[in-house]
Design a protein around this motif. Structure first.
Motif, PDB file in Angstrom:
ATOM      1  N   THR A 102     -34.088 -11.148  11.427  1.00 40.79           N
ATOM      2  CA  THR A 102     -33.778  -9.842  12.010  1.00 40.79           C
ATOM      3  C   THR A 102     -32.587  -9.912  12.957  1.00 40.79           C
ATOM      4  O   THR A 102     -31.696  -9.061  12.922  1.00 40.79           O
ATOM      5  CB  THR A 102     -35.006  -9.282  12.757  1.00 40.79           C
ATOM      6  N   SER A 119     -38.900  -9.899   4.417  1.00 43.93           N
ATOM      7  CA  SER A 119     -40.034  -9.163   3.850  1.00 43.93           C
ATOM      8  C   SER A 119     -41.272 -10.051   3.769  1.00 43.93           C
ATOM      9  O   SER A 119     -42.391  -9.595   4.028  1.00 43.93           O
ATOM     10  CB  SER A 119     -39.678  -8.611   2.468  1.00 43.93           C
ATOM     11  N   LEU A 122     -42.760 -10.328   7.268  1.00 46.60           N
ATOM     12  CA  LEU A 122     -43.423  -9.073   7.619  1.00 46.60           C
ATOM     13  C   LEU A 122     -44.767  -8.944   6.912  1.00 46.60           C
ATOM     14  O   LEU A 122     -45.768  -8.541   7.521  1.00 46.60           O
ATOM     15  CB  LEU A 122     -42.524  -7.884   7.259  1.00 46.60           C
ATOM     16  N   ARG A 127     -47.570  -6.457   8.170  1.00 46.84           N
ATOM     17  CA  ARG A 127     -46.707  -5.262   8.198  1.00 46.84           C
ATOM     18  C   ARG A 127     -46.187  -5.014   6.777  1.00 46.84           C
ATOM     19  O   ARG A 127     -44.999  -5.085   6.490  1.00 46.84           O
ATOM     20  CB  ARG A 127     -45.590  -5.469   9.212  1.00 46.84           C
ATOM     21  N   GLU A 129     -45.997  -2.355   4.636  1.00 49.97           N
ATOM     22  CA  GLU A 129     -45.085  -1.266   4.262  1.00 49.97           C
ATOM     23  C   GLU A 129     -43.657  -1.559   4.719  1.00 49.97           C
ATOM     24  O   GLU A 129     -42.696  -1.248   4.018  1.00 49.97           O
ATOM     25  CB  GLU A 129     -45.574   0.061   4.840  1.00 49.97           C
ATOM     26  N   GLU A 130     -43.539  -2.162   5.897  1.00 52.08           N
ATOM     27  CA  GLU A 130     -42.209  -2.558   6.366  1.00 52.08           C
ATOM     28  C   GLU A 130     -41.600  -3.604   5.425  1.00 52.08           C
ATOM     29  O   GLU A 130     -40.401  -3.580   5.135  1.00 52.08           O
ATOM     30  CB  GLU A 130     -42.276  -3.117   7.774  1.00 52.08           C
ATOM     31  N   ASP A 133     -40.375  -1.859   2.407  1.00 49.09           N
ATOM     32  CA  ASP A 133     -39.175  -1.073   2.719  1.00 49.09           C
ATOM     33  C   ASP A 133     -37.928  -1.947   2.725  1.00 49.09           C
ATOM     34  O   ASP A 133     -36.856  -1.522   2.286  1.00 49.09           O
ATOM     35  CB  ASP A 133     -39.328  -0.375   4.074  1.00 49.09           C
ATOM     36  N   VAL A 134     -38.066  -3.172   3.250  1.00 45.60           N
ATOM     37  CA  VAL A 134     -36.922  -4.098   3.269  1.00 45.60           C
ATOM     38  C   VAL A 134     -36.434  -4.359   1.847  1.00 45.60           C
ATOM     39  O   VAL A 134     -35.229  -4.315   1.563  1.00 45.60           O
ATOM     40  CB  VAL A 134     -37.315  -5.434   3.949  1.00 45.60           C
TER      41      VAL A 134
END
Length: 201
Positions: A102, A119, A122, A127, A129-130, A133-134
């Motif tokens: 990050t 990803s 995460l 996490r 969904e995050e 999303d990545v």
């Protein structure tokens, strides 16, 4: 015919190749001796050479420490950043892995796995969904990337979202038809989808 290395850099590179070749042929004792020699003389090429030697010896913490020292002085060293990212994932240091990806996203096209590693970290931290999303942003940025779609398919599969995973793996298969991994993933998604449908009957 053996030619003496012209520089210490040449010697470091040759020794690293020798170590990998010896390991591939099962001659572990000789490989370990070479790796220890690389570490002892403080390989002149870069810290990556010594970090690789530590990794081959199973000393992952020492490799990570060495790479962190290097990056504290040279934060834009993409090769070291990339190696550190993989080692942090291997050691399941999810928080540090996420921080690494990050705060210092890799921009070099030679080291383009940063999104995948972020990803994965995460997802392991819950996490999900995050994490998805990545990978979706990666696909949106480069829709013709079979690699991006393949990683998204795997992430969706891990969340038991088989229909979505199947779509992405089939698209990856279309983009890279020679890669059998995409075919296997598609088949696995179909099997899981069929099993679920059968259970619901």
């Amino acid at each position: 015919l053996q030619v003496a290395p012209a520089t210490r850099r040449d010697r470091d590179e040759i020794d690293a190749i020798k170590s990998k070749a010896l390991r591939a042929t099962g001659r572990m004792k000789e490989a370990i001796a070479i790796d220890r020699a690389i570490i002892k003389r403080g390989a002149s090429l870069d810290v990556g050479m010594r970090a690789d030697a530590f990794e081959r010896l199973g000393c992952i913490s020492e490799a990570i420490s060495l790479l962190n020292q290097r990056l504290s002085k040279h934060p834009n060293d993409h090769a070291s950043r990339d190696t550190l990212g993989w080692l942090l994932l291997r050691e399941e240091r999810w928080d540090l892995a996420l921080q690494n990806e990050t705060n210092h996203p890799t921009t070099s096209p030679l080291f383009d796995y940063s999104e995948f590693r972020r990803s994965r970290a995460l997802a392991e931290l819950g996490r999900t969904e995050e994490a998805l999303d990545v990978l979706r942003r990666w696909v949106n940025r480069d829709p013709e990337s079979a690699r991006a779609r393949s990683h998204l398919a795997v992430a969706l599969f891990r969340q038991n979202r088989f229909s979505e995973a199947l779509r992405e793996s089939q698209e990856a298969q279309r983009l890279a038809p020679a890669d059998t991994d995409h075919i296997e993933m598609s088949a696995l998604c179909l099997l899981c989808t069929a099993s679920i449908n059968e259970a619901l009957r």
